[in-house]
Motif scaffolding. Structure first.
Motif, mmCIF file in Angstrom:
data_model
loop_
_atom_site.group_PDB
_atom_site.id
_atom_site.type_symbol
_atom_site.label_atom_id
_atom_site.label_comp_id
_atom_site.label_asym_id
_atom_site.label_seq_id
_atom_site.Cartn_x
_atom_site.Cartn_y
_atom_site.Cartn_z
ATOM 1 N N HIS A 161 0.802 -1.227 0.000
ATOM 2 C CA HIS A 161 0.000 0.000 0.000
ATOM 3 C C HIS A 161 0.840 1.286 0.000
ATOM 4 N N LEU A 162 2.061 1.216 -0.463
ATOM 5 C CA LEU A 162 2.889 2.419 -0.550
ATOM 6 C C LEU A 162 2.509 3.190 -1.811
ATOM 7 N N THR A 163 1.285 3.683 -1.827
ATOM 8 C CA THR A 163 0.723 4.359 -2.995
ATOM 9 C C THR A 163 -0.200 5.486 -2.547
ATOM 10 N N HIS A 164 -0.476 6.398 -3.474
ATOM 11 C CA HIS A 164 -1.412 7.492 -3.174
ATOM 12 C C HIS A 164 -2.838 7.112 -3.542
ATOM 13 N N ASP A 165 -3.040 5.867 -3.962
ATOM 14 C CA ASP A 165 -4.358 5.365 -4.343
ATOM 15 C C ASP A 165 -5.213 5.173 -3.087
ATOM 16 N N LEU A 166 -6.273 5.985 -2.937
ATOM 17 C CA LEU A 166 -7.143 5.905 -1.760
ATOM 18 C C LEU A 166 -8.489 5.264 -2.078
ATOM 19 N N ARG A 167 -8.607 4.651 -3.223
ATOM 20 C CA ARG A 167 -9.876 4.021 -3.589
ATOM 21 C C ARG A 167 -10.227 2.912 -2.608
ATOM 22 N N GLY A 168 -11.500 2.849 -2.285
ATOM 23 C CA GLY A 168 -11.969 1.769 -1.437
ATOM 24 C C GLY A 168 -11.829 2.022 0.055
ATOM 25 N N LEU A 169 -11.200 3.113 0.433
ATOM 26 C CA LEU A 169 -11.053 3.411 1.864
ATOM 27 C C LEU A 169 -12.343 4.008 2.411
ATOM 28 N N ARG A 192 6.382 21.539 5.801
ATOM 29 C CA ARG A 192 5.969 21.421 4.401
ATOM 30 C C ARG A 192 6.952 22.170 3.502
ATOM 31 N N VAL A 193 7.287 21.552 2.352
ATOM 32 C CA VAL A 193 8.174 22.206 1.392
ATOM 33 C C VAL A 193 7.529 22.405 0.028
ATOM 34 N N GLY A 194 6.389 21.743 -0.218
ATOM 35 C CA GLY A 194 5.752 21.927 -1.512
ATOM 36 C C GLY A 194 4.725 20.853 -1.808
ATOM 37 N N THR A 195 4.585 20.538 -3.093
ATOM 38 C CA THR A 195 3.605 19.548 -3.538
ATOM 39 C C THR A 195 4.238 18.626 -4.575
ATOM 40 N N VAL A 196 3.584 17.500 -4.797
ATOM 41 C CA VAL A 196 4.050 16.568 -5.818
ATOM 42 C C VAL A 196 2.914 16.323 -6.811
ATOM 43 N N ILE A 197 3.278 16.292 -8.081
ATOM 44 C CA ILE A 197 2.299 16.002 -9.134
ATOM 45 C C ILE A 197 2.165 14.490 -9.223
ATOM 46 N N LEU A 198 1.022 13.982 -8.816
ATOM 47 C CA LEU A 198 0.810 12.535 -8.757
ATOM 48 C C LEU A 198 0.234 11.997 -10.066
ATOM 49 N N ASP A 199 0.722 10.836 -10.439
ATOM 50 C CA ASP A 199 0.184 10.195 -11.634
ATOM 51 C C ASP A 199 -1.267 9.800 -11.382
ATOM 52 N N PRO A 200 -2.121 9.977 -12.367
ATOM 53 C CA PRO A 200 -3.540 9.595 -12.185
ATOM 54 C C PRO A 200 -3.683 8.090 -11.992
ATOM 55 N N ASN A 204 -9.827 1.532 -13.737
ATOM 56 C CA ASN A 204 -10.081 0.133 -14.077
ATOM 57 C C ASN A 204 -9.058 -0.823 -13.455
ATOM 58 N N SER A 205 -8.045 -0.240 -12.827
ATOM 59 C CA SER A 205 -7.034 -1.092 -12.201
ATOM 60 C C SER A 205 -7.578 -1.630 -10.882
#
Length: 221
Positions: A161-169, A192-200, A204-205
């Motif tokens: 679960h080392l991901t930014h995917d929060l589906r199903g929580l 805080r130092v900034g933000t990260v652009i996360l891959d969508p 369907n995964s």
């Protein structure tokens, strides 16, 4: 007779001029005296005001010192045990916001001792370099560094679960993730130092499997 009359007139004028000069001198002397008294009174008032301010400031300083000393004697800390963001100089002088890609963020995973250590939660990037023993490679929380592993903060699945995917929580789990972001945001040493652009995330995964779910029994044959 005419001569005597002229002498009397000149004498009278001289006396009048002399009297006027005396009056002028007395007036100037009185004016100087009044000015001097006013100046003395003004100086005394200013001195009294300065003395009062000095006393007030001295009282405030002594009160603050007493509070700090009492805190140290009672809680063994100077700030009554407080360890929040207001003691972090970065709160008062925040760094310029940085926007990372996931690849750029991965460079700050704690494997390079010359680089800071960053981690991200829900797209917010935090500097956790002050906790290097914990967040460097091999540290107890090293798996969080260099990435946005938001899901693992609430599920505790540090392998899958080392991901930014929060589906199903559940909403409670998402709130838990937000709580961790708040923890780093308000920390005494992390910031805080900034933000990260996360891959969508591909909708369907498959949703990451919960590592705490019971393992299905093996078939008997």
């Amino acid at each position: 007779m005419e001569q005597q009359k002229n002498i009397k007139q000149r004498t009278s004028k001289n006396r009048a001029g002399s009297d006027q000069q005396v009056e002028n001198n007395e007036s100037r002397t009185a004016s100087k005296g009044s000015t001097s008294r006013h100046s003395t009174k003004k100086t005394a008032t200013k001195t009294a005001t300065t003395s009062t301010l000095a006393s007030v400031l001295q009282g405030l300083v002594l009160s603050v010192l007493f509070v700090f000393l009492a805190s140290y004697l009672i809680t063994d800390s100077w700030f009554w045990g407080y360890k929040g963001k207001y003691l972090n100089q970065r709160y008062w002088f925040p760094p310029k916001e940085i926007v990372f890609t996931q690849k750029e963020l991965a460079k700050y995973d704690g494997s390079d001792p010359t680089k800071n250590i960053y981690l991200a939660i829900r797209g917010e990037v935090f500097d956790v370099t002050a906790g290097r023993p914990y967040y460097s490679k091999g540290g107890g929380y090293g798996f969080f560094s260099g990435k946005d592993a938001s899901r693992a903060y609430t599920t505790g699945c540090f392998q899958t679960h080392l991901t930014h995917d929060l589906r199903g929580l559940t909403p409670a789990q998402v709130a838990d993730v937000d709580g961790w972001a708040s923890f780093y945001r308000n920390h005494q040493k992390y910031f805080r130092v900034g933000t990260v652009i996360l891959d969508p995330i591909d909708p369907n995964s498959p949703i990451p499997e919960d590592c705490r779910q019971p393992v299905a029994a093996k078939p008997s044959s």
